[in-house]
Design an enzyme around this catalytic site. Sequence first.
Site, PDB file in Angstrom:
ATOM      1  CG  LEU A  92      -1.740  -1.257   1.473  1.00 34.76           C
ATOM      2  CD1 LEU A  92      -2.795  -0.997   2.538  1.00 34.76           C
ATOM      3  CD2 LEU A  92      -2.387  -1.771   0.196  1.00 34.76           C
ATOM      4  CB  ALA A  99      -2.580   5.011  -2.503  1.00 32.83           C
ATOM      5  NE  ARG A 146       1.093  11.850  10.781  1.00 33.43           N
ATOM      6  CZ  ARG A 146       0.964  10.681  11.398  1.00 33.43           C
ATOM      7  NH1 ARG A 146       1.323  10.575  12.658  1.00 33.43           N
ATOM      8  NH2 ARG A 146       0.491   9.633  10.762  1.00 33.43           N
ATOM      9  CE  LYS A 164       3.751   7.877   4.950  1.00 31.87           C
ATOM     10  NZ  LYS A 164       3.040   7.745   6.234  1.00 31.87           N
ATOM     11  CE1 TYR A 198      -0.988  -1.435   5.553  1.00 32.45           C
ATOM     12  CE2 TYR A 198      -0.360  -0.437   7.627  1.00 32.45           C
ATOM     13  CZ  TYR A 198      -1.278  -1.095   6.853  1.00 32.45           C
ATOM     14  OH  TYR A 198      -2.500  -1.419   7.371  1.00 32.45           O
ATOM     15  N   GLY A 199       3.915   0.700   2.279  1.00 27.84           N
ATOM     16  CA  GLY A 199       5.058   1.292   1.567  1.00 27.84           C
ATOM     17  C   GLY A 199       5.897   2.242   2.392  1.00 27.84           C
ATOM     18  CG  ASP A 200       4.156   4.138   5.812  1.00 30.90           C
ATOM     19  OD1 ASP A 200       4.033   2.902   5.964  1.00 30.90           O
ATOM     20  OD2 ASP A 200       3.404   4.966   6.354  1.00 30.90           O
ATOM     21  CB  ALA A 260      52.166  21.499 -10.758  1.00 31.94           C
ATOM     22  CB  SER A 284      54.852  22.992 -14.209  1.00 29.03           C
ATOM     23  OG  SER A 284      55.248  21.859 -13.482  1.00 29.03           O
TER      24      SER A 284
HETATM   25  C1  UD1 Z   1      -2.480   1.337  10.196  1.00 24.80           C
HETATM   26  C2  UD1 Z   1      -3.344   0.295  10.896  1.00 24.80           C
HETATM   27  C3  UD1 Z   1      -2.974   0.231  12.374  1.00 24.80           C
HETATM   28  C4  UD1 Z   1      -1.502  -0.057  12.527  1.00 24.80           C
HETATM   29  C5  UD1 Z   1      -0.666   0.945  11.740  1.00 24.80           C
HETATM   30  C6  UD1 Z   1       0.771   0.529  11.707  1.00 24.80           C
HETATM   31  C7  UD1 Z   1      -5.451   0.310   9.656  1.00 24.80           C
HETATM   32  C8  UD1 Z   1      -6.875   0.732   9.676  1.00 24.80           C
HETATM   33  N1  UD1 Z   1      -4.741   0.641  10.732  1.00 24.80           N
HETATM   34  O1  UD1 Z   1      -2.837   2.607  10.698  1.00 24.80           O
HETATM   35  O2  UD1 Z   1      -3.714  -0.777  13.025  1.00 24.80           O
HETATM   36  O3  UD1 Z   1      -1.153  -0.033  13.898  1.00 24.80           O
HETATM   37  O4  UD1 Z   1      -1.101   1.045  10.370  1.00 24.80           O
HETATM   38  O5  UD1 Z   1       1.587   1.487  11.116  1.00 24.80           O
HETATM   39  O6  UD1 Z   1      -5.029  -0.340   8.727  1.00 24.80           O
HETATM   40  N2  UD1 Z   1      -2.871   3.594   2.284  1.00 24.80           N
HETATM   41  C9  UD1 Z   1      -3.259   3.460   0.960  1.00 24.80           C
HETATM   42  N3  UD1 Z   1      -4.560   3.704   0.630  1.00 24.80           N
HETATM   43  C10 UD1 Z   1      -5.481   4.065   1.550  1.00 24.80           C
HETATM   44  C11 UD1 Z   1      -5.077   4.186   2.903  1.00 24.80           C
HETATM   45  C12 UD1 Z   1      -3.760   3.945   3.238  1.00 24.80           C
HETATM   46  O7  UD1 Z   1      -2.466   3.131   0.101  1.00 24.80           O
HETATM   47  O8  UD1 Z   1      -6.622   4.274   1.157  1.00 24.80           O
HETATM   48  C13 UD1 Z   1      -1.470   3.334   2.633  1.00 24.80           C
HETATM   49  C14 UD1 Z   1      -0.786   4.570   3.188  1.00 24.80           C
HETATM   50  O9  UD1 Z   1      -0.178   5.316   2.137  1.00 24.80           O
HETATM   51  C15 UD1 Z   1       0.242   3.961   4.120  1.00 24.80           C
HETATM   52  C16 UD1 Z   1      -0.415   2.671   4.602  1.00 24.80           C
HETATM   53  O10 UD1 Z   1      -1.432   2.384   3.667  1.00 24.80           O
HETATM   54  O11 UD1 Z   1       1.445   3.651   3.447  1.00 24.80           O
HETATM   55  C17 UD1 Z   1      -0.966   2.761   6.001  1.00 24.80           C
HETATM   56  O12 UD1 Z   1      -2.009   3.721   6.064  1.00 24.80           O
HETATM   57  P1  UD1 Z   1      -2.132   4.729   7.277  1.00 24.80           P
HETATM   58  O13 UD1 Z   1      -3.272   5.630   7.012  1.00 24.80           O
HETATM   59  O14 UD1 Z   1      -0.808   5.341   7.572  1.00 24.80           O
HETATM   60  O15 UD1 Z   1      -2.548   3.740   8.478  1.00 24.80           O
HETATM   61  P2  UD1 Z   1      -2.364   4.016  10.032  1.00 24.80           P
HETATM   62  O16 UD1 Z   1      -3.346   5.020  10.474  1.00 24.80           O
HETATM   63  O17 UD1 Z   1      -0.937   4.264  10.315  1.00 24.80           O
HETATM   64 CA    CA Z   2       0.974   4.966   9.166  1.00 21.30          CA
END
Ligand code: UD1
Ligand code: CA
Length: 465
Positions: free
Chosen positions: A10, A12, A17, A24, A104-106, A384, A409
Amino acid sequence: MSSPLSVIILAAGLGTRMKSQKAKVLHRAGGKALVEHVVDAALKLTAANNIFVVVGHQAEMVKAVLAPRGVRFVFQEQQKGTGHAVMICASQVPAQLGQVVVLYGDAPLLRVETLRRLCQLQAETGVAAVAITTYLDDPTGYGRIVRNEQGDVLAVVEQKAASSEQLQIREINAGIYCFSAPQLWKHLPEIQPNNPAGEYYLTDMVEILNRVGEKVSPLVVEDSTELLGINNRIELAEADRILRKRKAQELMLAGVTIEKPDTVTIDLDVQIGADTVIEPFVRITGETVIGSECHLGACSIIHSSKLEDQVQVLPFSMISSSYVETGAQIGPYARLRLENHVGAGAHIGNFVELKKTRLGRGAKAQHLAYLGDSTIGASVNIGAGTITCNYDGRAKHPTKIGEGAFIGSNSTLVAPVEIGDGAYVGAGSVITDEVPQDALALGRARQVLKEGWARKRREANVSSD
Ligand code: UD1
Ligand code: CA
Protein backbone atom coordinates in the site's frame (compact mmCIF):
# COMPACT_ATOMS: atom_id res chain seq x y z
CA MET A 1 6.85 -23.04 -1.95
CA SER A 2 4.53 -24.37 -4.62
CA SER A 3 1.34 -22.36 -4.01
CA PRO A 4 1.42 -18.79 -5.34
CA LEU A 5 2.47 -15.95 -3.09
CA SER A 6 1.17 -12.48 -3.94
CA VAL A 7 2.30 -9.32 -2.20
CA ILE A 8 0.21 -6.14 -2.04
CA ILE A 9 2.09 -2.99 -1.05
CA LEU A 10 0.00 0.00 0.00
CA ALA A 11 1.63 3.19 -1.20
CA ALA A 12 -1.18 5.54 -2.22
CA GLY A 13 -1.12 8.01 0.67
CA LEU A 14 0.38 11.51 0.59
CA GLY A 15 1.76 11.51 4.14
CA THR A 16 0.63 14.90 5.40
CA ARG A 17 3.01 14.95 8.35
CA MET A 18 6.05 14.92 6.07
CA LYS A 19 5.11 18.55 5.15
CA SER A 20 6.25 17.87 1.63
CA GLN A 21 5.18 18.27 -2.00
CA LYS A 22 6.52 14.78 -2.51
CA ALA A 23 4.56 11.60 -1.74
CA LYS A 24 5.80 10.04 1.49
CA VAL A 25 6.93 6.73 -0.01
CA LEU A 26 9.31 8.61 -2.36
CA HIS A 27 11.33 10.12 0.48
CA ARG A 28 14.70 8.44 0.79
CA ALA A 29 16.44 6.54 3.55
CA GLY A 30 19.54 4.38 3.14
CA GLY A 31 19.93 5.74 -0.40
CA LYS A 32 16.59 4.44 -1.70
CA ALA A 33 13.00 5.63 -1.70
CA LEU A 34 11.04 4.12 1.22
CA VAL A 35 8.85 2.09 -1.12
CA GLU A 36 11.91 0.69 -2.92
CA HIS A 37 13.03 -0.98 0.30
CA VAL A 38 9.62 -2.59 0.72
CA VAL A 39 9.51 -3.76 -2.90
CA ASP A 40 13.06 -5.12 -2.67
CA ALA A 41 12.13 -7.15 0.40
CA ALA A 42 9.06 -8.47 -1.44
CA LEU A 43 11.19 -9.40 -4.46
CA LYS A 44 13.13 -11.77 -2.21
CA LEU A 45 9.86 -13.57 -1.47
CA THR A 46 8.21 -13.79 -4.86
CA ALA A 47 8.51 -12.91 -8.55
CA ALA A 48 7.95 -9.32 -9.72
CA ASN A 49 4.69 -10.13 -11.50
CA ASN A 50 3.22 -11.32 -8.17
CA ILE A 51 3.85 -7.94 -6.54
CA PHE A 52 1.09 -5.32 -6.70
CA VAL A 53 1.83 -1.76 -5.60
CA VAL A 54 -1.23 0.36 -4.83
CA VAL A 55 -0.45 3.90 -6.00
CA GLY A 56 -2.44 7.11 -5.70
CA HIS A 57 -0.66 10.34 -4.76
CA GLN A 58 1.98 11.09 -7.39
CA ALA A 59 1.27 7.73 -8.92
CA GLU A 60 3.32 8.46 -12.04
CA MET A 61 6.42 9.30 -10.02
CA VAL A 62 6.07 6.26 -7.79
CA LYS A 63 5.61 4.07 -10.87
CA ALA A 64 8.66 5.60 -12.56
CA VAL A 65 10.85 4.83 -9.55
CA LEU A 66 9.65 1.21 -9.34
CA ALA A 67 9.29 0.45 -13.06
CA PRO A 68 12.77 -1.10 -13.49
CA ARG A 69 11.82 -3.79 -10.98
CA GLY A 70 8.95 -5.03 -13.14
CA VAL A 71 6.29 -4.99 -10.41
CA ARG A 72 2.62 -4.34 -11.18
CA PHE A 73 0.58 -1.28 -10.24
CA VAL A 74 -3.00 -0.76 -9.13
CA PHE A 75 -4.33 2.80 -9.12
CA GLN A 76 -6.33 3.93 -6.10
CA GLU A 77 -7.91 7.20 -7.12
CA GLN A 78 -9.32 8.06 -3.70
CA GLN A 79 -7.70 6.81 -0.52
CA LYS A 80 -10.67 5.26 1.24
CA GLY A 81 -8.62 3.24 3.70
CA THR A 82 -6.28 0.28 3.92
CA GLY A 83 -9.15 -2.18 3.35
CA HIS A 84 -10.25 -0.33 0.22
CA ALA A 85 -6.69 -0.33 -1.09
CA VAL A 86 -6.64 -4.14 -0.92
CA MET A 87 -10.17 -4.45 -2.36
CA ILE A 88 -9.22 -2.72 -5.59
CA CYS A 89 -6.56 -5.38 -6.17
CA ALA A 90 -9.16 -8.17 -6.11
CA SER A 91 -9.56 -8.57 -9.83
CA GLN A 92 -5.81 -8.87 -10.45
CA VAL A 93 -4.48 -11.02 -7.63
CA PRO A 94 -4.92 -14.81 -7.83
CA ALA A 95 -7.66 -15.81 -5.41
CA GLN A 96 -8.08 -19.56 -5.68
CA LEU A 97 -5.15 -20.68 -3.57
CA GLY A 98 -1.91 -19.57 -1.98
CA GLN A 99 -1.06 -16.60 0.20
CA VAL A 100 -1.45 -12.84 0.07
CA VAL A 101 0.99 -10.70 2.05
CA VAL A 102 0.02 -7.07 2.71
CA LEU A 103 2.78 -4.54 3.41
CA TYR A 104 2.84 -0.75 3.86
CA GLY A 105 5.06 1.29 1.57
CA ASP A 106 6.19 3.54 4.40
CA ALA A 107 7.79 0.81 6.57
CA PRO A 108 11.25 0.27 5.04
CA LEU A 109 12.99 -1.53 7.91
CA LEU A 110 11.21 -4.86 7.76
CA ARG A 111 13.67 -7.72 7.31
CA VAL A 112 13.02 -10.36 4.69
CA GLU A 113 13.73 -13.06 7.31
CA THR A 114 10.73 -11.76 9.26
CA LEU A 115 8.55 -11.90 6.16
CA ARG A 116 9.65 -15.48 5.55
CA ARG A 117 8.73 -16.42 9.13
CA LEU A 118 5.34 -14.77 8.62
CA CYS A 119 4.58 -16.80 5.48
CA GLN A 120 5.95 -19.98 6.99
CA LEU A 121 3.72 -19.68 10.07
CA GLN A 122 0.63 -19.18 7.91
CA ALA A 123 1.56 -22.09 5.64
CA GLU A 124 2.32 -24.48 8.51
CA THR A 125 -0.75 -23.69 10.62
CA GLY A 126 -3.17 -23.04 7.77
CA VAL A 127 -4.82 -20.23 9.76
CA ALA A 128 -6.83 -17.64 7.83
CA ALA A 129 -4.29 -14.91 8.65
CA VAL A 130 -1.15 -14.13 10.61
CA ALA A 131 -0.55 -10.55 11.76
CA ILE A 132 2.83 -9.19 12.82
CA THR A 133 2.74 -7.57 16.25
CA THR A 134 5.23 -6.12 18.68
CA TYR A 135 5.27 -4.62 22.16
CA LEU A 136 5.94 -0.89 22.44
CA ASP A 137 6.61 1.19 25.56
CA ASP A 138 4.58 3.92 23.92
CA PRO A 139 1.89 2.38 21.69
CA THR A 140 0.15 5.71 21.02
CA GLY A 141 -1.30 5.96 17.53
CA TYR A 142 -1.12 2.27 16.65
CA GLY A 143 -3.93 -0.26 16.46
CA ARG A 144 -3.97 -2.43 19.63
CA ILE A 145 -4.02 -6.22 19.56
CA VAL A 146 -6.85 -7.90 21.49
CA ARG A 147 -6.23 -11.60 22.15
CA ASN A 148 -8.30 -14.49 23.51
CA GLU A 149 -7.16 -17.00 26.19
CA GLN A 150 -5.61 -19.22 23.53
CA GLY A 151 -3.46 -16.31 22.40
CA ASP A 152 -5.20 -15.81 19.04
CA VAL A 153 -5.94 -12.31 17.78
CA LEU A 154 -9.60 -11.41 18.24
CA ALA A 155 -9.50 -7.83 17.04
CA VAL A 156 -7.35 -4.84 16.15
CA VAL A 157 -8.71 -1.75 17.83
CA GLU A 158 -7.62 1.55 16.33
CA GLN A 159 -6.42 4.26 18.72
CA LYS A 160 -9.49 6.43 18.15
CA ALA A 161 -11.94 3.60 18.82
CA ALA A 162 -10.16 2.07 21.82
CA SER A 163 -11.62 2.05 25.33
CA SER A 164 -9.44 3.35 28.18
CA GLU A 165 -8.79 -0.28 29.11
CA GLN A 166 -7.74 -1.18 25.55
CA LEU A 167 -5.45 1.85 25.42
CA GLN A 168 -3.36 0.16 28.12
CA ILE A 169 -2.49 -2.68 25.72
CA ARG A 170 1.14 -2.41 24.65
CA GLU A 171 0.96 -5.01 21.90
CA ILE A 172 0.38 -3.22 18.58
CA ASN A 173 -0.57 -4.09 15.02
CA ALA A 174 2.33 -3.54 12.64
CA GLY A 175 0.07 -3.55 9.60
CA ILE A 176 1.81 -6.53 8.03
CA TYR A 177 -0.24 -9.63 7.37
CA CYS A 178 -0.14 -12.92 5.57
CA PHE A 179 -3.60 -14.09 4.53
CA SER A 180 -4.75 -17.35 3.10
CA ALA A 181 -5.79 -16.02 -0.33
CA PRO A 182 -9.24 -17.71 -0.51
CA GLN A 183 -10.13 -16.47 3.01
CA LEU A 184 -9.03 -12.92 2.24
CA TRP A 185 -10.96 -12.56 -1.01
CA LYS A 186 -14.02 -14.34 0.33
CA HIS A 187 -14.44 -12.05 3.34
CA LEU A 188 -12.85 -8.76 2.24
CA PRO A 189 -16.16 -7.42 0.77
CA GLU A 190 -17.63 -7.66 4.29
CA ILE A 191 -15.53 -4.71 5.53
CA GLN A 192 -17.77 -1.71 6.17
CA PRO A 193 -16.74 1.95 6.51
CA ASN A 194 -18.41 2.06 9.92
CA ASN A 195 -15.92 4.28 11.73
CA PRO A 196 -15.72 8.05 12.29
CA ALA A 197 -13.27 8.43 9.38
CA GLY A 198 -15.65 6.60 7.02
CA GLU A 199 -12.74 4.42 5.85
CA TYR A 200 -12.52 0.76 5.00
CA TYR A 201 -10.11 -0.59 7.63
CA LEU A 202 -8.21 -3.70 6.62
CA THR A 203 -7.82 -4.39 10.33
CA ASP A 204 -11.56 -5.18 10.47
CA MET A 205 -10.70 -8.46 8.70
CA VAL A 206 -9.54 -9.81 12.06
CA GLU A 207 -12.99 -9.52 13.62
CA ILE A 208 -14.73 -10.68 10.44
CA LEU A 209 -12.60 -13.84 10.27
CA ASN A 210 -13.20 -14.57 13.97
CA ARG A 211 -16.93 -14.15 13.46
CA VAL A 212 -17.00 -16.90 10.83
CA GLY A 213 -14.90 -19.17 13.03
CA GLU A 214 -11.55 -18.61 11.34
CA LYS A 215 -8.35 -18.06 13.26
CA VAL A 216 -5.91 -15.13 13.19
CA SER A 217 -2.50 -15.78 14.78
CA PRO A 218 0.01 -13.20 15.94
CA LEU A 219 3.70 -13.29 15.04
CA VAL A 220 5.47 -11.28 17.70
CA VAL A 221 8.62 -9.54 16.46
CA GLU A 222 11.17 -8.78 19.18
CA ASP A 223 13.05 -6.01 17.39
CA SER A 224 10.35 -3.36 17.12
CA THR A 225 12.62 -1.05 15.05
CA GLU A 226 11.86 -3.37 12.10
CA LEU A 227 8.27 -2.20 12.17
CA LEU A 228 8.89 1.54 12.29
CA GLY A 229 6.48 3.29 9.94
CA ILE A 230 7.69 6.66 8.68
CA ASN A 231 5.28 9.52 9.30
CA ASN A 232 7.57 12.56 9.70
CA ARG A 233 11.15 13.66 8.99
CA ILE A 234 12.38 12.70 12.44
CA GLU A 235 11.33 9.10 11.82
CA LEU A 236 12.83 9.35 8.33
CA ALA A 237 16.23 10.27 9.81
CA GLU A 238 15.89 7.44 12.31
CA ALA A 239 15.12 4.93 9.54
CA ASP A 240 18.13 6.18 7.58
CA ARG A 241 20.37 5.77 10.62
CA ILE A 242 19.15 2.22 11.28
CA LEU A 243 19.49 1.15 7.62
CA ARG A 244 23.05 2.50 7.37
CA LYS A 245 24.03 0.95 10.67
CA ARG A 246 22.78 -2.42 9.42
CA LYS A 247 24.76 -1.96 6.20
CA ALA A 248 27.97 -1.05 8.04
CA GLN A 249 27.58 -4.07 10.32
CA GLU A 250 26.99 -6.38 7.38
CA LEU A 251 30.17 -5.07 5.70
CA MET A 252 32.25 -5.36 8.87
CA LEU A 253 31.13 -8.97 9.34
CA ALA A 254 32.21 -9.61 5.74
CA GLY A 255 35.73 -8.31 6.42
CA VAL A 256 35.64 -4.56 5.79
CA THR A 257 37.28 -2.32 8.42
CA ILE A 258 35.22 0.76 9.22
CA GLU A 259 36.68 3.32 11.60
CA LYS A 260 33.91 5.07 13.53
CA PRO A 261 31.04 3.32 11.72
CA ASP A 262 28.48 5.83 13.02
CA THR A 263 30.03 8.52 10.83
CA VAL A 264 30.00 6.75 7.45
CA THR A 265 27.13 6.82 4.97
CA ILE A 266 26.96 3.75 2.75
CA ASP A 267 24.02 3.06 0.46
CA LEU A 268 22.48 -0.37 0.71
CA ASP A 269 23.39 -1.57 -2.76
CA VAL A 270 27.10 -0.73 -2.42
CA GLN A 271 29.52 -3.68 -2.57
CA ILE A 272 32.92 -3.61 -0.85
CA GLY A 273 35.62 -6.29 -0.80
CA ALA A 274 37.37 -7.71 2.26
CA ASP A 275 40.29 -5.91 3.93
CA THR A 276 39.25 -2.56 2.57
CA VAL A 277 39.63 0.16 5.21
CA ILE A 278 37.15 3.02 5.47
CA GLU A 279 38.13 6.10 7.45
CA PRO A 280 35.58 8.33 9.25
CA PHE A 281 32.98 10.45 7.43
CA VAL A 282 33.25 8.63 4.11
CA ARG A 283 30.13 8.57 1.87
CA ILE A 284 29.70 5.75 -0.63
CA THR A 285 26.51 6.03 -2.64
CA GLY A 286 24.67 4.75 -5.70
CA GLU A 287 25.68 1.50 -7.33
CA THR A 288 29.31 1.64 -6.27
CA VAL A 289 31.51 -1.46 -6.28
CA ILE A 290 34.81 -1.34 -4.38
CA GLY A 291 37.41 -4.10 -4.46
CA SER A 292 39.54 -5.67 -1.75
CA GLU A 293 42.38 -4.01 0.17
CA CYS A 294 41.37 -0.52 -0.83
CA HIS A 295 41.83 2.42 1.51
CA LEU A 296 39.23 5.16 1.52
CA GLY A 297 40.44 8.33 3.22
CA ALA A 298 38.41 10.46 5.61
CA CYS A 299 35.59 12.57 4.17
CA SER A 300 35.85 11.09 0.68
CA ILE A 301 32.72 10.77 -1.43
CA ILE A 302 32.35 7.96 -3.94
CA HIS A 303 29.24 7.81 -6.09
CA SER A 304 28.20 5.18 -8.66
CA SER A 305 31.80 4.20 -9.38
CA LYS A 306 33.87 1.08 -9.63
CA LEU A 307 37.20 0.80 -7.82
CA GLU A 308 39.29 -2.31 -8.41
CA ASP A 309 41.51 -3.82 -5.67
CA GLN A 310 44.16 -1.88 -3.71
CA VAL A 311 43.01 1.54 -4.78
CA GLN A 312 44.07 4.30 -2.38
CA VAL A 313 41.73 7.22 -2.02
CA LEU A 314 43.30 9.90 0.15
CA PRO A 315 41.12 12.23 2.26
CA PHE A 316 38.59 14.71 0.86
CA SER A 317 38.37 13.26 -2.65
CA MET A 318 35.23 12.99 -4.80
CA ILE A 319 34.80 10.21 -7.33
CA SER A 320 31.63 10.11 -9.40
CA SER A 321 30.58 7.75 -12.24
CA SER A 322 34.17 6.68 -12.79
CA TYR A 323 36.26 3.52 -13.07
CA VAL A 324 39.55 3.18 -11.21
CA GLU A 325 41.87 0.25 -11.89
CA THR A 326 44.00 -1.71 -9.43
CA GLY A 327 46.52 0.11 -7.27
CA ALA A 328 45.71 3.62 -8.49
CA GLN A 329 46.07 6.47 -6.02
CA ILE A 330 43.60 9.33 -5.88
CA GLY A 331 43.79 12.51 -3.79
CA PRO A 332 43.91 14.09 -1.32
CA TYR A 333 41.44 16.70 -2.61
CA ALA A 334 41.00 15.17 -6.06
CA ARG A 335 37.81 15.31 -8.12
CA LEU A 336 36.88 12.66 -10.66
CA ARG A 337 33.78 14.36 -11.87
CA LEU A 338 32.20 12.23 -14.59
CA GLU A 339 32.96 9.16 -16.69
CA ASN A 340 36.67 8.87 -16.08
CA HIS A 341 38.81 5.79 -16.41
CA VAL A 342 41.99 5.73 -14.37
CA GLY A 343 44.49 3.04 -15.29
CA ALA A 344 46.29 0.67 -12.94
CA GLY A 345 48.83 2.34 -10.68
CA ALA A 346 48.06 5.84 -11.96
CA HIS A 347 48.32 8.79 -9.54
CA ILE A 348 45.89 11.67 -9.30
CA GLY A 349 47.06 14.19 -6.73
CA ASN A 350 45.70 17.19 -4.88
CA PHE A 351 43.41 19.67 -6.63
CA VAL A 352 43.31 17.70 -9.86
CA GLU A 353 39.98 17.53 -11.67
CA LEU A 354 39.16 14.92 -14.31
CA LYS A 355 36.12 14.91 -16.56
CA LYS A 356 35.49 12.31 -19.29
CA THR A 357 39.16 11.49 -19.22
CA ARG A 358 41.02 8.26 -19.70
CA LEU A 359 44.32 8.04 -17.93
CA GLY A 360 46.68 5.23 -18.91
CA ARG A 361 48.48 2.77 -16.69
CA GLY A 362 51.00 4.46 -14.38
CA ALA A 363 50.24 7.98 -15.65
CA LYS A 364 50.58 10.80 -13.14
CA ALA A 365 48.87 14.13 -12.59
CA GLN A 366 49.99 14.99 -9.10
CA HIS A 367 49.01 18.62 -8.54
CA LEU A 368 46.59 21.33 -9.63
CA ALA A 369 45.37 20.27 -13.07
CA TYR A 370 42.18 20.14 -15.14
CA LEU A 371 41.98 17.29 -17.60
CA GLY A 372 38.72 17.20 -19.55
CA ASP A 373 37.67 15.14 -22.61
CA SER A 374 41.19 13.75 -22.73
CA THR A 375 42.83 10.48 -23.60
CA ILE A 376 46.15 10.20 -21.83
CA GLY A 377 48.53 7.33 -22.50
CA ALA A 378 50.41 5.10 -20.12
CA SER A 379 53.25 6.59 -18.03
CA VAL A 380 52.47 10.16 -19.08
CA ASN A 381 53.54 12.84 -16.61
CA ILE A 382 51.25 15.83 -16.33
CA GLY A 383 52.98 18.76 -14.64
CA ALA A 384 51.42 20.94 -11.96
CA GLY A 385 48.93 23.46 -13.27
CA THR A 386 48.30 21.79 -16.64
CA ILE A 387 44.97 22.76 -18.15
CA THR A 388 43.16 21.19 -21.09
CA CYS A 389 41.15 23.97 -22.71
CA ASN A 390 38.39 21.66 -23.88
CA TYR A 391 35.67 24.26 -24.41
CA ASP A 392 35.70 27.09 -26.94
CA GLY A 393 32.47 28.64 -25.71
CA ARG A 394 30.40 26.56 -28.10
CA ALA A 395 31.57 22.96 -28.16
CA LYS A 396 33.79 20.52 -26.28
CA HIS A 397 36.97 19.26 -27.99
CA PRO A 398 39.29 16.34 -27.24
CA THR A 399 42.92 16.28 -26.16
CA LYS A 400 45.10 13.26 -26.85
CA ILE A 401 48.44 12.69 -25.17
CA GLY A 402 50.54 9.75 -26.29
CA GLU A 403 52.28 7.19 -24.11
CA GLY A 404 55.27 8.38 -22.11
CA ALA A 405 54.81 12.07 -22.99
CA PHE A 406 55.89 14.75 -20.52
CA ILE A 407 53.76 17.83 -20.09
CA GLY A 408 55.67 20.60 -18.31
CA SER A 409 54.12 22.54 -15.47
CA ASN A 410 51.55 25.19 -16.21
CA SER A 411 50.97 24.07 -19.78
CA THR A 412 47.81 25.11 -21.57
CA LEU A 413 46.63 22.55 -24.11
CA VAL A 414 44.11 24.16 -26.45
CA ALA A 415 41.83 21.43 -27.78
CA PRO A 416 41.41 19.84 -30.20
CA VAL A 417 45.08 18.98 -29.94
CA GLU A 418 47.28 15.91 -30.02
CA ILE A 419 50.65 15.27 -28.42
CA GLY A 420 52.61 12.31 -29.73
CA ASP A 421 54.17 9.43 -27.81
CA GLY A 422 57.26 10.38 -25.85
CA ALA A 423 57.00 14.09 -26.71
CA TYR A 424 57.94 16.92 -24.34
CA VAL A 425 56.03 20.12 -23.74
CA GLY A 426 58.09 22.84 -22.08
CA ALA A 427 56.74 24.38 -18.88
CA GLY A 428 54.41 27.31 -19.35
CA SER A 429 53.61 26.50 -22.98
CA VAL A 430 50.38 27.26 -24.75
CA ILE A 431 49.98 24.38 -27.20
CA THR A 432 47.61 24.93 -30.10
CA ASP A 433 49.12 22.65 -32.75
CA GLU A 434 49.93 18.97 -32.93
CA VAL A 435 53.21 17.91 -31.29
CA PRO A 436 54.75 14.95 -33.13
CA GLN A 437 56.17 11.88 -31.44
CA ASP A 438 59.43 12.48 -29.51
CA ALA A 439 59.45 16.23 -30.30
CA LEU A 440 59.91 19.12 -27.85
CA ALA A 441 57.31 21.84 -28.08
CA LEU A 442 57.85 25.28 -26.59
CA GLY A 443 54.91 27.60 -26.85
CA ARG A 444 56.02 30.59 -24.82
CA ALA A 445 57.94 33.86 -25.22
CA ARG A 446 61.70 33.55 -24.97
CA GLN A 447 63.16 34.92 -21.75
CA VAL A 448 64.57 38.48 -21.93
CA LEU A 449 67.49 39.48 -19.67
CA LYS A 450 68.55 43.04 -18.88
CA GLU A 451 71.76 43.02 -16.83
CA GLY A 452 71.85 45.50 -13.94
CA TRP A 453 68.33 46.77 -14.65
CA ALA A 454 67.10 46.39 -11.06
CA ARG A 455 70.08 48.15 -9.49
CA LYS A 456 69.76 51.07 -11.84
CA ARG A 457 66.08 51.41 -11.01
CA ARG A 458 66.76 51.43 -7.26
CA GLU A 459 69.41 54.10 -7.62
CA ALA A 460 67.09 56.19 -9.80
CA ASN A 461 64.38 55.93 -7.10
CA VAL A 462 66.79 57.06 -4.30
CA SER A 463 67.85 60.18 -6.23
CA SER A 464 64.26 61.15 -6.95
CA ASP A 465 63.33 61.23 -3.19
C1 UD1 B 1 -2.48 1.34 10.20
C2 UD1 B 1 -3.34 0.29 10.90
C3 UD1 B 1 -2.97 0.23 12.37
C4 UD1 B 1 -1.50 -0.06 12.53
C5 UD1 B 1 -0.67 0.95 11.74
C6 UD1 B 1 0.77 0.53 11.71
C7 UD1 B 1 -5.45 0.31 9.66
C8 UD1 B 1 -6.87 0.73 9.68
N1 UD1 B 1 -4.74 0.64 10.73
O1 UD1 B 1 -2.84 2.61 10.70
O2 UD1 B 1 -3.71 -0.78 13.02
O3 UD1 B 1 -1.15 -0.03 13.90
O4 UD1 B 1 -1.10 1.05 10.37
O5 UD1 B 1 1.59 1.49 11.12
O6 UD1 B 1 -5.03 -0.34 8.73
N2 UD1 B 1 -2.87 3.59 2.28
C9 UD1 B 1 -3.26 3.46 0.96
N3 UD1 B 1 -4.56 3.70 0.63
C10 UD1 B 1 -5.48 4.07 1.55
C11 UD1 B 1 -5.08 4.19 2.90
C12 UD1 B 1 -3.76 3.94 3.24
O7 UD1 B 1 -2.47 3.13 0.10
O8 UD1 B 1 -6.62 4.27 1.16
C13 UD1 B 1 -1.47 3.33 2.63
C14 UD1 B 1 -0.79 4.57 3.19
O9 UD1 B 1 -0.18 5.32 2.14
C15 UD1 B 1 0.24 3.96 4.12
C16 UD1 B 1 -0.41 2.67 4.60
O10 UD1 B 1 -1.43 2.38 3.67
O11 UD1 B 1 1.44 3.65 3.45
C17 UD1 B 1 -0.97 2.76 6.00
O12 UD1 B 1 -2.01 3.72 6.06
P1 UD1 B 1 -2.13 4.73 7.28
O13 UD1 B 1 -3.27 5.63 7.01
O14 UD1 B 1 -0.81 5.34 7.57
O15 UD1 B 1 -2.55 3.74 8.48
P2 UD1 B 1 -2.36 4.02 10.03
O16 UD1 B 1 -3.35 5.02 10.47
O17 UD1 B 1 -0.94 4.26 10.32
CA1 CA C 1 0.97 4.97 9.17
